[in-house]
Design an enzyme around this catalytic site. Structure first.
Site, mmCIF file in Angstrom:
data_model
loop_
_atom_site.group_PDB
_atom_site.id
_atom_site.type_symbol
_atom_site.label_atom_id
_atom_site.label_comp_id
_atom_site.label_asym_id
_atom_site.label_seq_id
_atom_site.Cartn_x
_atom_site.Cartn_y
_atom_site.Cartn_z
ATOM 1 N N ASP A 1 1.809 -0.931 12.081
ATOM 2 C CA ASP A 1 0.514 -1.353 11.543
ATOM 3 C C ASP A 1 0.195 -2.819 11.866
ATOM 4 O O ASP A 1 -0.947 -3.263 11.696
ATOM 5 C CB ASP A 1 0.474 -1.143 10.023
ATOM 6 N N LYS B 1 0.834 -1.210 0.000
ATOM 7 C CA LYS B 1 0.000 0.000 0.000
ATOM 8 C C LYS B 1 0.874 1.268 0.000
ATOM 9 O O LYS B 1 0.646 2.189 -0.795
ATOM 10 C CB LYS B 1 -0.941 -0.022 1.222
ATOM 11 N N SER B 2 1.860 1.328 0.883
ATOM 12 C CA SER B 2 2.704 2.535 0.976
ATOM 13 C C SER B 2 3.408 2.799 -0.354
ATOM 14 O O SER B 2 3.475 3.943 -0.829
ATOM 15 C CB SER B 2 3.769 2.341 2.061
ATOM 16 N N ARG C 1 -7.532 -2.919 9.524
ATOM 17 C CA ARG C 1 -6.582 -3.798 10.217
ATOM 18 C C ARG C 1 -7.231 -4.468 11.436
ATOM 19 O O ARG C 1 -6.849 -5.570 11.815
ATOM 20 C CB ARG C 1 -5.309 -3.038 10.597
ATOM 21 N N LYS D 1 -4.669 6.305 14.536
ATOM 22 C CA LYS D 1 -4.769 5.609 13.247
ATOM 23 C C LYS D 1 -6.253 5.599 12.836
ATOM 24 O O LYS D 1 -7.038 6.397 13.330
ATOM 25 C CB LYS D 1 -4.185 4.202 13.364
ATOM 26 N N GLY E 1 -4.890 8.180 5.251
ATOM 27 C CA GLY E 1 -3.953 9.092 5.910
ATOM 28 C C GLY E 1 -2.730 9.350 5.031
ATOM 29 O O GLY E 1 -2.212 10.462 4.988
ATOM 30 N N ARG F 1 2.870 5.955 -3.313
ATOM 31 C CA ARG F 1 4.014 6.777 -3.743
ATOM 32 C C ARG F 1 4.248 6.651 -5.238
ATOM 33 O O ARG F 1 4.642 7.613 -5.905
ATOM 34 C CB ARG F 1 5.257 6.375 -2.935
HETATM 35 O O1 SPQ Z 1 -2.632 5.664 5.171
HETATM 36 P P1 SPQ Z 1 -3.091 5.396 6.570
HETATM 37 O O2 SPQ Z 1 -4.568 5.503 6.667
HETATM 38 O O3 SPQ Z 1 -2.396 6.253 7.598
HETATM 39 O O4 SPQ Z 1 -2.685 3.869 6.858
HETATM 40 C C1 SPQ Z 1 -1.947 3.184 7.877
HETATM 41 C C2 SPQ Z 1 -2.479 1.707 7.834
HETATM 42 O O5 SPQ Z 1 -2.661 1.048 8.843
HETATM 43 O O6 SPQ Z 1 -2.662 1.235 6.701
HETATM 44 C C3 SPQ Z 1 -2.062 3.776 9.279
HETATM 45 F F1 SPQ Z 1 -3.193 3.737 9.791
HETATM 46 O O7 SPQ Z 1 -0.554 3.058 7.544
HETATM 47 C C4 SPQ Z 1 0.422 4.116 7.595
HETATM 48 C C5 SPQ Z 1 1.475 3.775 8.643
HETATM 49 O O8 SPQ Z 1 0.913 3.634 9.910
HETATM 50 C C6 SPQ Z 1 1.056 4.193 6.234
HETATM 51 C C7 SPQ Z 1 2.341 4.951 6.207
HETATM 52 C C8 SPQ Z 1 2.924 5.376 4.916
HETATM 53 O O9 SPQ Z 1 2.597 4.797 3.859
HETATM 54 O O10 SPQ Z 1 3.752 6.315 4.947
HETATM 55 C C9 SPQ Z 1 3.053 5.220 7.347
HETATM 56 C C10 SPQ Z 1 2.609 4.811 8.694
HETATM 57 O O11 SPQ Z 1 2.217 5.958 9.399
HETATM 58 P P2 SPQ Z 1 3.254 6.977 10.046
HETATM 59 O O12 SPQ Z 1 2.754 7.160 11.435
HETATM 60 O O13 SPQ Z 1 4.617 6.375 9.985
HETATM 61 O O14 SPQ Z 1 3.193 8.219 9.268
#
Ligand code: SPQ
Length: 423
Positions: free
Chosen positions: A310, A12-13, A383, A337, A88, A17
């Protein structure tokens, strides 16, 4: 029990990107093994609204980049409305890009996004000179960004967050000089790895990231490795249900994401990495996981939290099946989250008969306990829903989830896969 071999869906991340950086590059980009989850599709729809041509064909995505400063749809719209849905990552990273583009837009999202703090991003972007307004001094959506000229920044990150770091790195591409972003603990570094491939001038010096502005980014073909955060559910399912053996192919093994593997090894879990390789700058491998009847408790603290943040909900399920007292601390970020993941996990596991105590920054779980069926309040958090579907594998009566649609946020096809593997 879970048995079988399967190819893991895209990360997903990295999928988010890949769309964002392609959109602001110059030229034609191709992304393979893209995750067609709702969150990543929210990113696609935001960039389409900003005039980017994005074609989806199966698991491939073709993006015609508009260049670093070329976003925006048409001149008749004064304020572009961008809906990030539940994501997010979309809202926080996009703000870094919007900050450098000379137009006005307003970001909105669903109910859960409306409760997630954004000041961690809007504060540093304001320091760089971006004009941002929004609810509670731009802490919550709707948030309006008027992008334009940006100054460089030397910023000490108050929270370990890849999203905040990425937003500042992206804004720094547009700044008038060299920026330095200083992390306390290393968070996932997919932005740094991928942006360098696109031609960005980014250097890492320990926990500091040094970014020089560039005129343009250049087009790429990107392969998205499998998502270890999605694999986590099947991994834990296999570890705790008797007779299980699964081979998960194509798992992203970037060290900033593999905390769960270290924890499983500490807990005496049977997990093996096979055929480790590097694809597009990211480590990838296959994971062989077997039922582990002698799991032991562990302690998880700030030294490892960002590498498994996560996965904590499903690690909590795992800990109920480990002998001894598992302590999870320094995980206060879980409260902001998609739901308050400390409370949601503790309340729901209690309902199932687990011996679990809520802490301000984590939880204490005493194992091993037999789990009973219960109705689980997911708060539409993907999750949480998947973690409790895994608890269902070993509970003595059925677990009912109050929502399963949310799983499409990150893992479309999850229940079909689980059904295929369940023997
Ligand atoms: O995108 P979102 O909603 O924030 O998703 C989550 C998840 O569980 O899928 C968090 F709720 O993942 C984030 C993760 O916790 C995805 C992410 C990223 O792609 O950069 C980074 C993480 O958050 P953080 O706190 O490091 O910014």
């Amino acid at each position: 029990m879970l048995r079988g071999t399967f190819e893991l869906i895209g990360d997903k991340s990295i999928s988010h990107r890949s769309i964002m950086f392609s959109a602001i590059s110059k030229g034609n980009n191709k992304v393979s093994n893209f995750l067609m989850g709702q969150d990543c599709l929210s990113t696609v729809s935001c960039f389409r609204k900003m005039g980017v041509d994005i074609e989806i064909a199966g698991k491939d995505v073709f993006i015609t980049g508009k260049g670093l400063r070329g976003l925006k749809t048409n001149d008749n719209i004064d304020n572009l409305l961008l809906d990030v849905g539940n994501s997010g990552t979309t809202i926080r990273l996009i703000m870094g890009i919007l900050a450098g583009n000379d137009f006005e837009s307003t970001l909105i999202g669903d109910e859960s996004i409306g409760k997630r703090p954004m000041k961690r991003v809007t504060d540093p972007l304001r320091m760089m000179g971006c004009d941002i307004t929004g609810k509670d001094d731009a802490n919550f959506t709707p948030i309006t960004v008027r992008g334009g000229h940006l100054h460089s920044i030397d910023y000490k990150m108050p929270v370990a967050s890849a999203q905040v770091k990425s937003a500042i790195i992206l804004a720094s591409l547009y700044a008038d000089g060299q920026s330095i972003i200083r992390e306390k603990v290393k968070s996932r570094n997919h932005t740094e790895i991928m942006l360098k491939a696109f031609g960005a001038d980014i250097k890492e010096n320990g926990l500091d990231i040094i970014v020089n502005p560039v005129d343009e980014l250049f087009n790429q073909d990107i392969y998205v490795p499998g998502d270890i955060s999605s694999a986590a559910f099947i991994i834990v399912g296999a570890l705790i249900s008797e007779g299980s053996e699964v081979l998960i192919k194509n798992v992203g093994l970037n060290e900033t994401r593999t905390g769960i593997i270290d924890v499983i090894k500490n807990m005496n879990g049977n997990i093996e990495i096979i055929d480790e390789r590097v694809v597009g700058g990211e480590k990838v491998g296959d994971l062989l996981v077997r039922y582990s009847k002698d799991l032991t408790a562990t302690t998880i603290d700030k030294t490892i939290i960002p590498r498994l943040i996560d996965e904590i909900p499903v690690i909590a399920v795992l800990a109920t099946q480990a002998e001894g007292t598992t302590i999870i601390k320094d995980a206060q970020e879980l409260k902001v989250k998609e739901s308050n993941r400390i409370k949601t996990v503790v309340d729901n596991l209690k309902k199932m008969g687990a011996d679990i105590e809520e802490l301000e920054d984590g939880m204490i779980i005493k194992g091993k306990t037999r789990l009973h069926g219960a109705t689980i309040e997911t708060f539409k958090d993907h999750r949480i829903a998947m973690s409790f579907s895994i608890a269902d594998l070993i509970s003595d009566s059925r677990v009912m989830l109050d929502d399963t649609n949310c799983i499409n946020i990150s893992f479309p096809g999850y229940f079909n896969l689980l059904k295929d593997l369940t023997k």
